[in-house]
Design a protein around this motif. Sequence first.
Motif, PDB file in Angstrom:
ATOM      1  N   UNK A 193       1.274  -5.035   3.890  1.00  0.00           N
ATOM      2  CA  UNK A 193       2.708  -4.891   3.631  1.00  0.00           C
ATOM      3  C   UNK A 193       3.021  -5.125   2.153  1.00  0.00           C
ATOM      4  N   UNK A 194       2.348  -6.099   1.549  1.00  0.00           N
ATOM      5  CA  UNK A 194       2.554  -6.360   0.123  1.00  0.00           C
ATOM      6  C   UNK A 194       2.154  -5.140  -0.712  1.00  0.00           C
ATOM      7  N   UNK A 195       1.011  -4.526  -0.390  1.00  0.00           N
ATOM      8  CA  UNK A 195       0.576  -3.316  -1.110  1.00  0.00           C
ATOM      9  C   UNK A 195       1.574  -2.178  -0.915  1.00  0.00           C
ATOM     10  N   UNK A 196       2.076  -2.036   0.299  1.00  0.00           N
ATOM     11  CA  UNK A 196       3.051  -0.978   0.576  1.00  0.00           C
ATOM     12  C   UNK A 196       4.320  -1.177  -0.269  1.00  0.00           C
TER      13      UNK A 196
ATOM     14  N   UNK B  65       7.016   3.879   7.421  1.00  0.00           N
ATOM     15  CA  UNK B  65       5.634   4.029   6.956  1.00  0.00           C
ATOM     16  C   UNK B  65       4.756   2.901   7.485  1.00  0.00           C
ATOM     17  N   UNK B  66       5.269   1.671   7.432  1.00  0.00           N
ATOM     18  CA  UNK B  66       4.467   0.542   7.880  1.00  0.00           C
ATOM     19  C   UNK B  66       4.133   0.638   9.360  1.00  0.00           C
ATOM     20  N   UNK B  67       5.044   1.179  10.140  1.00  0.00           N
ATOM     21  CA  UNK B  67       4.811   1.277  11.585  1.00  0.00           C
ATOM     22  C   UNK B  67       3.693   2.250  11.922  1.00  0.00           C
TER      23      UNK B  67
ATOM     24  N   UNK C 145      -3.035  11.028   5.569  1.00  0.00           N
ATOM     25  CA  UNK C 145      -1.795  10.533   6.176  1.00  0.00           C
ATOM     26  C   UNK C 145      -1.655   9.027   5.979  1.00  0.00           C
ATOM     27  N   UNK C 146      -2.737   8.285   6.207  1.00  0.00           N
ATOM     28  CA  UNK C 146      -2.675   6.835   6.078  1.00  0.00           C
ATOM     29  C   UNK C 146      -2.369   6.406   4.640  1.00  0.00           C
ATOM     30  N   UNK C 147      -3.005   7.042   3.662  1.00  0.00           N
ATOM     31  CA  UNK C 147      -2.762   6.678   2.260  1.00  0.00           C
ATOM     32  C   UNK C 147      -1.348   7.060   1.832  1.00  0.00           C
ATOM     33  N   UNK C 148      -0.853   8.165   2.358  1.00  0.00           N
ATOM     34  CA  UNK C 148       0.524   8.554   2.024  1.00  0.00           C
ATOM     35  C   UNK C 148       1.538   7.571   2.608  1.00  0.00           C
ATOM     36  N   UNK C 149       1.196   6.947   3.739  1.00  0.00           N
ATOM     37  CA  UNK C 149       2.085   5.933   4.292  1.00  0.00           C
ATOM     38  C   UNK C 149       2.253   4.778   3.303  1.00  0.00           C
ATOM     39  N   UNK C 150       1.228   4.532   2.499  1.00  0.00           N
ATOM     40  CA  UNK C 150       1.289   3.478   1.484  1.00  0.00           C
ATOM     41  C   UNK C 150       1.949   3.961   0.196  1.00  0.00           C
ATOM     42  N   UNK C 151       2.400   5.218   0.173  1.00  0.00           N
ATOM     43  CA  UNK C 151       3.111   5.726  -0.996  1.00  0.00           C
ATOM     44  C   UNK C 151       2.245   6.384  -2.041  1.00  0.00           C
TER      45      UNK C 151
END
Length: 546
Positions: A442-445, A486-488, A147-153
Amino acid sequence: MSFEDSLEQLKRQFLHALPDKKKQIITLWISLRKNWNAHMLSAVYREVHNLKGSSETFGLSDTKHIVDKLELQLKGLLNAPDPELHTIKELDTLFHQLLQNNMRGQPSPPVVEAQMQQSPYKPAKARHDHHIAIIEDDGNVGAMITKQLREFGFSVQHFLNFTSFLVVQNETPFDLILLDLILPDWTEEALFEAATEFEKNNTRVFVLSSRGDFDMRLLAIRANVSEYFVKPAETTLLVRKIHQSLKMSEKQPLKVLLVDDQQSMVDYFSSLLRSHGLIVKGLSSAEQVLPALEQFEPDLFIFDLYMPEVNGLELAKMIRQLDKYTSSPILVLSSDDTMQNKVSIIQAGSDDLISKQTAPSLFVAQVISRAQRGHDIRSSASRDSLTGLLNHTQILVTARRCYNVARRINSQVCIAMFDLDHFKKVNDTYGHAGGDKVLLAFAHLLQQSLRQTDFTGRYGGEEFMLVLPDMQKPLAIAKLNAIRESFSHIVFVEDGVEFKVTLSGGLVFSDECEEFQDCLLLADKHLYEAKRLGRNQLVFSPSGQD
Protein backbone atom coordinates in the motif's frame (compact mmCIF):
# COMPACT_ATOMS: atom_id res chain seq x y z
CA MET A 1 19.27 28.62 -20.12
CA SER A 2 22.59 27.08 -18.99
CA PHE A 3 24.24 28.15 -15.77
CA GLU A 4 27.01 29.90 -17.73
CA ASP A 5 24.41 31.93 -19.66
CA SER A 6 22.59 32.78 -16.44
CA LEU A 7 25.84 33.83 -14.85
CA GLU A 8 26.70 36.07 -17.78
CA GLN A 9 23.26 37.67 -17.62
CA LEU A 10 23.56 38.28 -13.87
CA LYS A 11 27.03 39.74 -14.38
CA ARG A 12 25.73 42.19 -17.00
CA GLN A 13 22.90 43.21 -14.69
CA PHE A 14 25.33 43.75 -11.84
CA LEU A 15 27.68 45.83 -14.01
CA HIS A 16 24.75 47.94 -15.14
CA ALA A 17 23.79 48.69 -11.53
CA LEU A 18 27.36 49.06 -10.25
CA PRO A 19 27.87 52.81 -10.94
CA ASP A 20 24.72 53.68 -9.00
CA LYS A 21 25.81 51.36 -6.19
CA LYS A 22 29.14 53.14 -5.93
CA LYS A 23 27.48 56.56 -5.96
CA GLN A 24 25.22 55.41 -3.14
CA ILE A 25 28.26 54.41 -1.07
CA ILE A 26 29.99 57.72 -1.81
CA THR A 27 26.85 59.60 -0.75
CA LEU A 28 26.85 57.72 2.57
CA TRP A 29 30.53 58.53 3.01
CA ILE A 30 29.92 62.23 2.43
CA SER A 31 27.11 62.21 4.99
CA LEU A 32 29.38 60.45 7.47
CA ARG A 33 32.13 63.05 7.00
CA LYS A 34 29.66 65.84 7.76
CA ASN A 35 28.30 64.17 10.89
CA TRP A 36 30.55 61.41 12.18
CA ASN A 37 28.57 58.84 14.19
CA ALA A 38 28.72 55.11 14.87
CA HIS A 39 25.42 54.30 13.16
CA MET A 40 26.38 55.95 9.87
CA LEU A 41 29.88 54.44 10.03
CA SER A 42 28.37 50.94 10.39
CA ALA A 43 26.13 51.59 7.36
CA VAL A 44 29.11 52.66 5.22
CA TYR A 45 31.14 49.66 6.37
CA ARG A 46 28.28 47.27 5.63
CA GLU A 47 27.81 48.63 2.09
CA VAL A 48 31.56 48.40 1.41
CA HIS A 49 31.65 44.86 2.77
CA ASN A 50 28.71 43.85 0.56
CA LEU A 51 30.41 45.35 -2.49
CA LYS A 52 33.52 43.35 -1.65
CA GLY A 53 31.51 40.13 -1.67
CA SER A 54 29.85 40.98 -4.98
CA SER A 55 33.19 41.96 -6.53
CA GLU A 56 34.69 38.61 -5.50
CA THR A 57 31.73 36.65 -6.81
CA PHE A 58 31.59 38.39 -10.19
CA GLY A 59 35.35 38.62 -10.67
CA LEU A 60 35.81 42.42 -10.57
CA SER A 61 39.43 42.30 -9.51
CA ASP A 62 40.18 46.06 -9.78
CA THR A 63 37.12 47.01 -7.74
CA LYS A 64 37.88 44.31 -5.17
CA HIS A 65 41.45 45.61 -4.76
CA ILE A 66 40.15 49.06 -3.80
CA VAL A 67 37.29 47.76 -1.67
CA ASP A 68 39.66 45.49 0.29
CA LYS A 69 41.61 48.56 1.41
CA LEU A 70 38.45 50.50 2.19
CA GLU A 71 37.00 47.67 4.28
CA LEU A 72 40.21 47.28 6.27
CA GLN A 73 40.38 51.00 7.03
CA LEU A 74 36.70 51.27 7.99
CA LYS A 75 36.77 48.13 10.14
CA GLY A 76 39.58 49.66 12.21
CA LEU A 77 37.39 52.68 12.92
CA LEU A 78 34.26 50.81 14.06
CA ASN A 79 35.22 50.74 17.74
CA ALA A 80 37.68 53.64 17.72
CA PRO A 81 37.40 57.35 18.54
CA ASP A 82 36.83 59.91 15.78
CA PRO A 83 39.49 59.42 13.08
CA GLU A 84 42.53 61.60 12.50
CA LEU A 85 42.53 63.97 9.51
CA HIS A 86 45.12 61.89 7.62
CA THR A 87 42.85 58.84 7.94
CA ILE A 88 39.93 60.78 6.48
CA LYS A 89 42.13 61.88 3.58
CA GLU A 90 43.26 58.28 2.91
CA LEU A 91 39.63 57.20 2.81
CA ASP A 92 38.76 60.13 0.52
CA THR A 93 41.43 58.95 -1.90
CA LEU A 94 40.16 55.37 -1.86
CA PHE A 95 36.53 56.40 -2.37
CA HIS A 96 37.62 58.63 -5.26
CA GLN A 97 39.48 55.67 -6.82
CA LEU A 98 36.37 53.56 -6.37
CA LEU A 99 34.25 56.08 -8.23
CA GLN A 100 36.79 56.51 -11.04
CA ASN A 101 37.02 52.74 -11.45
CA ASN A 102 33.38 52.50 -12.62
CA MET A 103 33.80 51.23 -16.16
CA ARG A 104 37.54 50.73 -16.54
CA GLY A 105 37.74 47.52 -18.50
CA GLN A 106 35.71 44.35 -18.29
CA PRO A 107 35.76 42.21 -15.17
CA SER A 108 37.64 38.97 -15.20
CA PRO A 109 35.17 36.08 -15.30
CA PRO A 110 34.36 34.23 -12.10
CA VAL A 111 36.02 30.86 -11.73
CA VAL A 112 33.76 28.25 -13.30
CA GLU A 113 35.66 24.99 -13.21
CA ALA A 114 35.36 22.03 -15.56
CA GLN A 115 33.68 20.05 -12.79
CA MET A 116 30.71 22.37 -13.09
CA GLN A 117 29.70 20.50 -16.22
CA GLN A 118 29.09 17.34 -14.21
CA SER A 119 26.58 17.87 -11.46
CA PRO A 120 27.64 16.19 -8.19
CA TYR A 121 23.98 15.77 -7.30
CA LYS A 122 21.25 14.33 -9.49
CA PRO A 123 17.72 14.31 -8.09
CA ALA A 124 15.65 11.22 -8.62
CA LYS A 125 13.56 11.05 -11.75
CA ALA A 126 9.89 11.81 -11.10
CA ARG A 127 8.27 8.49 -10.23
CA HIS A 128 5.51 8.88 -12.83
CA ASP A 129 8.15 9.24 -15.56
CA HIS A 130 9.57 5.73 -15.27
CA HIS A 131 8.64 3.39 -18.13
CA ILE A 132 8.82 -0.41 -17.92
CA ALA A 133 8.90 -2.96 -20.73
CA ILE A 134 7.76 -6.56 -20.28
CA ILE A 135 9.08 -8.96 -22.91
CA GLU A 136 7.14 -12.21 -22.50
CA ASP A 137 5.90 -14.44 -25.34
CA ASP A 138 3.18 -16.03 -23.19
CA GLY A 139 0.38 -13.52 -23.70
CA ASN A 140 -1.52 -14.52 -20.54
CA VAL A 141 1.53 -14.25 -18.27
CA GLY A 142 2.59 -10.95 -19.82
CA ALA A 143 -0.90 -9.51 -19.53
CA MET A 144 -1.17 -10.58 -15.88
CA ILE A 145 2.14 -8.93 -14.89
CA THR A 146 1.26 -5.83 -16.91
CA LYS A 147 -2.11 -5.51 -15.16
CA GLN A 148 -0.62 -5.95 -11.69
CA LEU A 149 2.13 -3.36 -12.24
CA ARG A 150 -0.36 -0.90 -13.68
CA GLU A 151 -2.43 -1.26 -10.51
CA PHE A 152 0.61 0.19 -8.73
CA GLY A 153 0.60 3.15 -11.14
CA PHE A 154 3.54 2.13 -13.34
CA SER A 155 3.69 2.92 -17.04
CA VAL A 156 4.05 -0.55 -18.58
CA GLN A 157 4.18 -1.88 -22.14
CA HIS A 158 4.04 -5.58 -23.02
CA PHE A 159 5.90 -7.11 -26.00
CA LEU A 160 5.52 -10.67 -27.29
CA ASN A 161 8.99 -10.76 -28.87
CA PHE A 162 12.34 -9.00 -28.61
CA THR A 163 12.33 -7.59 -32.14
CA SER A 164 9.15 -5.54 -31.65
CA PHE A 165 10.51 -4.31 -28.31
CA LEU A 166 13.72 -3.03 -29.96
CA VAL A 167 11.73 -0.92 -32.43
CA VAL A 168 10.19 1.04 -29.54
CA GLN A 169 13.33 0.98 -27.37
CA ASN A 170 15.39 2.62 -30.10
CA GLU A 171 12.89 5.50 -30.30
CA THR A 172 12.02 6.03 -26.62
CA PRO A 173 14.24 3.99 -24.25
CA PHE A 174 12.66 2.28 -21.26
CA ASP A 175 13.98 2.67 -17.72
CA LEU A 176 13.59 -0.99 -16.83
CA ILE A 177 13.08 -4.23 -18.77
CA LEU A 178 11.45 -7.42 -17.46
CA LEU A 179 12.99 -10.01 -19.76
CA ASP A 180 11.84 -13.57 -20.37
CA LEU A 181 14.78 -15.72 -21.52
CA ILE A 182 12.77 -18.06 -23.74
CA LEU A 183 11.69 -16.01 -26.75
CA PRO A 184 10.89 -17.12 -30.32
CA ASP A 185 13.17 -14.67 -32.14
CA TRP A 186 16.36 -14.40 -30.00
CA THR A 187 18.63 -16.97 -28.36
CA GLU A 188 19.44 -16.94 -24.64
CA GLU A 189 23.06 -16.04 -25.44
CA ALA A 190 21.97 -13.06 -27.59
CA LEU A 191 19.53 -11.90 -24.93
CA PHE A 192 22.24 -11.94 -22.25
CA GLU A 193 24.54 -9.93 -24.55
CA ALA A 194 21.76 -7.39 -25.10
CA ALA A 195 21.07 -7.24 -21.35
CA THR A 196 24.75 -6.43 -20.72
CA GLU A 197 24.57 -3.49 -23.13
CA PHE A 198 21.32 -2.21 -21.61
CA GLU A 199 22.81 -2.24 -18.11
CA LYS A 200 25.91 -0.39 -19.39
CA ASN A 201 23.60 2.31 -20.75
CA ASN A 202 21.68 2.69 -17.48
CA THR A 203 18.60 0.66 -18.44
CA ARG A 204 17.95 -1.83 -15.65
CA VAL A 205 17.20 -5.46 -16.64
CA PHE A 206 15.24 -7.97 -14.52
CA VAL A 207 15.26 -11.55 -15.75
CA LEU A 208 12.01 -13.55 -15.58
CA SER A 209 12.77 -17.24 -16.08
CA SER A 210 11.21 -20.61 -15.49
CA ARG A 211 14.69 -21.84 -14.56
CA GLY A 212 16.36 -21.00 -11.26
CA ASP A 213 19.40 -23.28 -11.46
CA PHE A 214 22.98 -22.24 -10.71
CA ASP A 215 24.20 -22.16 -14.33
CA MET A 216 21.41 -19.87 -15.52
CA ARG A 217 21.83 -17.52 -12.57
CA LEU A 218 25.58 -17.39 -13.19
CA LEU A 219 24.99 -16.33 -16.80
CA ALA A 220 22.70 -13.59 -15.53
CA ILE A 221 25.32 -12.41 -13.03
CA ARG A 222 27.96 -12.26 -15.75
CA ALA A 223 25.55 -10.23 -17.89
CA ASN A 224 25.26 -7.78 -14.94
CA VAL A 225 21.46 -7.96 -14.82
CA SER A 226 20.00 -6.18 -11.80
CA GLU A 227 17.60 -8.89 -10.53
CA TYR A 228 16.62 -12.50 -11.27
CA PHE A 229 13.08 -13.83 -10.70
CA VAL A 230 11.85 -17.39 -11.10
CA LYS A 231 8.32 -17.57 -12.50
CA PRO A 232 5.76 -16.95 -11.23
CA ALA A 233 7.22 -13.69 -9.90
CA GLU A 234 5.51 -12.35 -6.80
CA THR A 235 4.12 -8.92 -7.65
CA THR A 236 4.78 -7.25 -4.29
CA LEU A 237 8.42 -8.38 -4.31
CA LEU A 238 8.75 -7.26 -7.93
CA VAL A 239 7.36 -3.81 -7.07
CA ARG A 240 9.72 -3.44 -4.12
CA LYS A 241 12.71 -4.34 -6.29
CA ILE A 242 11.60 -1.90 -8.98
CA HIS A 243 11.42 0.90 -6.41
CA GLN A 244 14.88 0.01 -5.12
CA SER A 245 16.49 -0.40 -8.54
CA LEU A 246 15.10 2.84 -9.95
CA LYS A 247 15.70 4.63 -6.62
CA MET A 248 12.11 5.84 -6.71
CA SER A 249 11.94 6.50 -2.97
CA GLU A 250 15.33 8.21 -2.74
CA LYS A 251 16.79 11.64 -3.19
CA GLN A 252 13.91 13.94 -3.77
CA PRO A 253 15.31 17.32 -4.80
CA LEU A 254 17.17 18.95 -1.94
CA LYS A 255 15.73 22.28 -0.79
CA VAL A 256 17.72 25.35 0.26
CA LEU A 257 16.52 28.61 1.83
CA LEU A 258 18.93 31.42 0.94
CA VAL A 259 18.87 34.91 2.50
CA ASP A 260 21.08 37.81 1.35
CA ASP A 261 20.12 41.48 1.38
CA GLN A 262 21.80 41.93 -2.02
CA GLN A 263 19.47 40.72 -4.75
CA SER A 264 22.43 40.17 -7.08
CA MET A 265 23.88 37.65 -4.62
CA VAL A 266 20.50 35.96 -4.18
CA ASP A 267 20.20 35.62 -7.96
CA TYR A 268 23.76 34.35 -8.40
CA PHE A 269 23.80 31.68 -5.71
CA SER A 270 20.22 30.61 -6.50
CA SER A 271 21.13 30.17 -10.17
CA LEU A 272 24.27 28.25 -9.26
CA LEU A 273 22.46 25.79 -6.99
CA ARG A 274 19.46 25.37 -9.29
CA SER A 275 21.81 24.45 -12.13
CA HIS A 276 22.79 21.44 -10.00
CA GLY A 277 19.23 20.23 -9.39
CA LEU A 278 18.48 21.86 -6.03
CA ILE A 279 15.28 23.72 -5.22
CA VAL A 280 16.14 27.19 -3.92
CA LYS A 281 13.97 29.82 -2.27
CA GLY A 282 15.91 33.07 -2.34
CA LEU A 283 14.96 35.96 -0.04
CA SER A 284 16.43 39.43 0.28
CA SER A 285 14.97 40.19 3.71
CA ALA A 286 15.34 38.31 6.99
CA GLU A 287 11.77 39.21 7.92
CA GLN A 288 10.51 37.00 5.08
CA VAL A 289 12.00 33.81 6.55
CA LEU A 290 9.33 32.76 9.07
CA PRO A 291 6.39 33.24 6.68
CA ALA A 292 8.33 31.32 4.00
CA LEU A 293 8.78 28.34 6.34
CA GLU A 294 5.03 27.77 6.47
CA GLN A 295 5.10 26.40 2.92
CA PHE A 296 8.78 25.72 2.21
CA GLU A 297 10.63 23.14 4.32
CA PRO A 298 14.35 23.51 3.56
CA ASP A 299 16.98 20.85 4.08
CA LEU A 300 19.57 23.61 4.57
CA PHE A 301 19.74 27.35 5.31
CA ILE A 302 22.25 29.81 3.84
CA PHE A 303 22.43 33.28 5.43
CA ASP A 304 24.56 36.27 4.56
CA LEU A 305 26.57 37.33 7.61
CA TYR A 306 26.27 41.11 7.20
CA MET A 307 22.70 42.27 6.61
CA PRO A 308 20.99 45.46 7.81
CA GLU A 309 18.54 45.23 10.71
CA VAL A 310 19.00 41.46 11.22
CA ASN A 311 22.37 39.78 10.59
CA GLY A 312 23.07 36.17 9.72
CA LEU A 313 24.07 35.19 13.26
CA GLU A 314 20.82 36.50 14.73
CA LEU A 315 18.84 34.70 12.03
CA ALA A 316 20.70 31.44 12.74
CA LYS A 317 19.90 31.71 16.46
CA MET A 318 16.23 32.32 15.61
CA ILE A 319 16.10 29.19 13.41
CA ARG A 320 17.68 27.12 16.18
CA GLN A 321 14.80 28.07 18.48
CA LEU A 322 12.32 26.37 16.11
CA ASP A 323 11.91 22.73 17.20
CA LYS A 324 11.59 21.53 13.64
CA TYR A 325 14.97 22.96 12.61
CA THR A 326 17.15 22.39 15.67
CA SER A 327 19.36 20.00 13.68
CA SER A 328 19.05 21.52 10.19
CA PRO A 329 22.39 22.62 8.71
CA ILE A 330 23.00 26.38 8.53
CA LEU A 331 25.76 27.91 6.41
CA VAL A 332 26.80 31.54 6.69
CA LEU A 333 28.15 33.50 3.71
CA SER A 334 30.71 36.26 4.13
CA SER A 335 33.65 37.89 2.41
CA ASP A 336 35.32 38.00 5.81
CA ASP A 337 36.15 34.36 6.57
CA THR A 338 38.45 35.02 9.50
CA MET A 339 38.83 32.53 12.32
CA GLN A 340 37.07 34.96 14.67
CA ASN A 341 34.00 34.97 12.40
CA LYS A 342 34.08 31.18 12.07
CA VAL A 343 34.06 30.80 15.85
CA SER A 344 31.22 33.34 16.15
CA ILE A 345 28.97 31.58 13.66
CA ILE A 346 29.53 28.18 15.31
CA GLN A 347 28.68 29.67 18.70
CA ALA A 348 25.49 31.02 17.13
CA GLY A 349 24.44 27.50 16.14
CA SER A 350 25.55 27.53 12.51
CA ASP A 351 27.58 24.76 10.90
CA ASP A 352 30.19 26.66 8.91
CA LEU A 353 31.19 29.92 7.28
CA ILE A 354 31.79 29.95 3.52
CA SER A 355 33.65 32.70 1.73
CA LYS A 356 31.80 34.38 -1.12
CA GLN A 357 34.87 33.86 -3.28
CA THR A 358 34.75 30.07 -2.88
CA ALA A 359 35.06 28.33 -6.25
CA PRO A 360 31.57 27.41 -7.56
CA SER A 361 32.12 23.65 -7.66
CA LEU A 362 33.47 23.61 -4.09
CA PHE A 363 30.58 25.79 -2.90
CA VAL A 364 28.02 23.49 -4.55
CA ALA A 365 29.72 20.37 -3.16
CA GLN A 366 29.62 21.76 0.40
CA VAL A 367 25.98 22.79 0.09
CA ILE A 368 24.88 19.44 -1.34
CA SER A 369 26.82 17.43 1.25
CA ARG A 370 25.30 19.31 4.16
CA ALA A 371 21.82 19.56 2.62
CA GLN A 372 21.79 15.79 2.10
CA ARG A 373 22.76 15.30 5.73
CA GLY A 374 19.96 17.63 6.80
CA HIS A 375 17.51 15.77 4.60
CA ASP A 376 18.60 12.39 5.99
CA ILE A 377 18.33 13.57 9.59
CA ARG A 378 14.84 14.99 9.07
CA SER A 379 13.77 11.91 7.12
CA SER A 380 14.96 9.37 9.68
CA ALA A 381 13.27 11.28 12.49
CA SER A 382 9.99 11.71 10.66
CA ARG A 383 9.51 8.40 8.80
CA ASP A 384 7.81 5.16 9.73
CA SER A 385 10.49 2.46 9.81
CA LEU A 386 8.48 -0.16 7.87
CA THR A 387 6.72 1.79 5.13
CA GLY A 388 8.98 4.83 4.77
CA LEU A 389 5.91 7.09 4.96
CA LEU A 390 5.63 9.95 7.44
CA ASN A 391 5.09 8.77 11.00
CA HIS A 392 2.04 9.60 13.12
CA THR A 393 3.43 12.84 14.54
CA GLN A 394 4.76 14.20 11.27
CA ILE A 395 1.68 13.47 9.16
CA LEU A 396 -0.44 15.26 11.78
CA VAL A 397 1.91 18.26 11.80
CA THR A 398 1.90 18.32 7.99
CA ALA A 399 -1.89 18.01 7.76
CA ARG A 400 -2.38 20.86 10.24
CA ARG A 401 0.06 23.09 8.35
CA CYS A 402 -1.62 22.38 5.01
CA TYR A 403 -5.03 23.07 6.57
CA ASN A 404 -3.86 26.41 7.99
CA VAL A 405 -2.32 27.47 4.67
CA ALA A 406 -5.45 26.48 2.74
CA ARG A 407 -7.68 28.48 5.08
CA ARG A 408 -5.43 31.51 4.93
CA ILE A 409 -5.12 31.69 1.14
CA ASN A 410 -8.67 30.47 0.46
CA SER A 411 -7.41 27.26 -1.15
CA GLN A 412 -8.48 23.65 -0.67
CA VAL A 413 -6.88 20.62 0.95
CA CYS A 414 -8.26 17.10 1.15
CA ILE A 415 -7.53 15.02 4.25
CA ALA A 416 -8.28 11.30 3.96
CA MET A 417 -8.14 8.46 6.46
CA PHE A 418 -7.66 4.96 5.01
CA ASP A 419 -7.88 1.66 6.86
CA LEU A 420 -7.08 -1.84 5.58
CA ASP A 421 -10.18 -4.02 5.82
CA HIS A 422 -10.02 -7.13 8.05
CA PHE A 423 -6.29 -6.61 8.61
CA LYS A 424 -6.29 -8.61 11.85
CA LYS A 425 -7.50 -11.59 9.84
CA VAL A 426 -4.58 -11.10 7.40
CA ASN A 427 -2.09 -11.19 10.29
CA ASP A 428 -3.81 -14.17 11.92
CA THR A 429 -3.95 -16.14 8.65
CA TYR A 430 -0.68 -15.24 6.96
CA GLY A 431 1.42 -14.07 9.90
CA HIS A 432 3.02 -10.68 10.47
CA ALA A 433 5.29 -11.23 7.47
CA GLY A 434 2.19 -11.39 5.28
CA GLY A 435 0.72 -8.35 7.01
CA ASP A 436 3.93 -6.34 6.55
CA LYS A 437 3.90 -7.28 2.87
CA VAL A 438 0.42 -5.77 2.52
CA LEU A 439 1.41 -2.58 4.37
CA LEU A 440 4.48 -2.15 2.16
CA ALA A 441 2.45 -2.72 -0.99
CA PHE A 442 0.00 0.00 0.00
CA ALA A 443 2.87 2.37 0.77
CA HIS A 444 4.41 1.71 -2.67
CA LEU A 445 1.03 2.24 -4.32
CA LEU A 446 0.62 5.60 -2.58
CA GLN A 447 4.13 6.73 -3.48
CA GLN A 448 3.56 5.77 -7.09
CA SER A 449 0.04 7.19 -7.43
CA LEU A 450 0.20 10.60 -5.76
CA ARG A 451 1.95 13.86 -6.62
CA GLN A 452 5.23 14.87 -5.02
CA THR A 453 3.30 17.75 -3.43
CA ASP A 454 0.96 15.32 -1.63
CA PHE A 455 1.73 13.79 1.76
CA THR A 456 1.18 10.26 3.06
CA GLY A 457 1.68 8.90 6.55
CA ARG A 458 1.15 5.79 8.60
CA TYR A 459 -1.30 7.03 11.21
CA GLY A 460 -1.03 3.86 13.25
CA GLY A 461 -1.18 0.11 12.66
CA GLU A 462 -3.10 -0.43 9.42
CA GLU A 463 -4.47 3.14 9.30
CA PHE A 464 -3.06 5.77 6.95
CA MET A 465 -3.56 9.51 6.47
CA LEU A 466 -3.32 11.23 3.07
CA VAL A 467 -3.07 14.99 2.59
CA LEU A 468 -3.73 16.40 -0.89
CA PRO A 469 -3.20 20.18 -1.03
CA ASP A 470 -4.68 22.39 -3.74
CA MET A 471 -6.69 19.66 -5.47
CA GLN A 472 -10.28 20.18 -6.61
CA LYS A 473 -12.88 18.04 -4.80
CA PRO A 474 -14.02 15.92 -7.79
CA LEU A 475 -10.42 15.22 -8.76
CA ALA A 476 -9.40 14.30 -5.21
CA ILE A 477 -12.39 11.93 -4.87
CA ALA A 478 -11.65 10.30 -8.23
CA LYS A 479 -7.93 9.95 -7.41
CA LEU A 480 -8.53 8.33 -4.02
CA ASN A 481 -11.21 6.05 -5.41
CA ALA A 482 -8.77 4.93 -8.12
CA ILE A 483 -6.19 4.10 -5.43
CA ARG A 484 -8.78 2.11 -3.47
CA GLU A 485 -9.85 0.26 -6.61
CA SER A 486 -6.29 -0.50 -7.71
CA PHE A 487 -5.36 -1.86 -4.29
CA SER A 488 -8.34 -4.21 -4.29
CA HIS A 489 -6.98 -5.88 -7.45
CA ILE A 490 -3.45 -6.54 -6.14
CA VAL A 491 -2.79 -10.25 -5.62
CA PHE A 492 -0.67 -11.16 -2.58
CA VAL A 493 1.04 -14.53 -2.18
CA GLU A 494 2.12 -16.02 1.14
CA ASP A 495 3.28 -19.64 1.43
CA GLY A 496 1.83 -20.32 -2.00
CA VAL A 497 -1.63 -19.00 -1.08
CA GLU A 498 -3.06 -16.05 -3.00
CA PHE A 499 -5.23 -13.42 -1.33
CA LYS A 500 -6.47 -9.85 -1.79
CA VAL A 501 -7.09 -6.99 0.64
CA THR A 502 -9.45 -4.02 0.35
CA LEU A 503 -9.52 -0.50 1.79
CA SER A 504 -12.07 1.74 3.42
CA GLY A 505 -11.69 5.50 3.54
CA GLY A 506 -13.13 8.68 4.97
CA LEU A 507 -12.56 12.03 3.21
CA VAL A 508 -12.93 15.59 4.40
CA PHE A 509 -12.13 18.94 2.76
CA SER A 510 -10.80 22.01 4.55
CA ASP A 511 -13.79 24.20 3.71
CA GLU A 512 -16.05 21.80 5.64
CA CYS A 513 -14.38 22.51 9.00
CA GLU A 514 -13.92 25.59 11.14
CA GLU A 515 -10.96 24.02 12.97
CA PHE A 516 -8.34 21.43 12.01
CA GLN A 517 -9.44 19.12 14.82
CA ASP A 518 -12.94 19.15 13.36
CA CYS A 519 -11.52 17.82 10.08
CA LEU A 520 -9.86 14.90 11.88
CA LEU A 521 -13.06 13.99 13.69
CA LEU A 522 -15.12 14.20 10.50
CA ALA A 523 -12.63 12.11 8.49
CA ASP A 524 -12.69 9.46 11.25
CA LYS A 525 -16.48 9.53 11.30
CA HIS A 526 -16.61 8.98 7.53
CA LEU A 527 -14.09 6.14 7.79
CA TYR A 528 -16.17 4.27 10.35
CA GLU A 529 -19.25 4.89 8.25
CA ALA A 530 -17.48 3.26 5.28
CA LYS A 531 -16.76 0.25 7.48
CA ARG A 532 -20.36 0.08 8.65
CA LEU A 533 -21.69 0.21 5.09
CA GLY A 534 -19.71 -2.88 4.08
CA ARG A 535 -16.10 -1.73 3.57
CA ASN A 536 -14.11 -1.29 0.32
CA GLN A 537 -15.54 2.19 -0.29
CA LEU A 538 -15.03 5.90 0.40
CA VAL A 539 -17.40 8.07 2.40
CA PHE A 540 -17.45 11.88 2.30
CA SER A 541 -19.91 14.69 2.91
CA PRO A 542 -22.37 15.35 0.09
CA SER A 543 -20.75 18.78 -0.29
CA GLY A 544 -17.58 16.89 -1.23
CA GLN A 545 -19.14 16.33 -4.63
CA ASP A 546 -19.50 20.04 -5.41
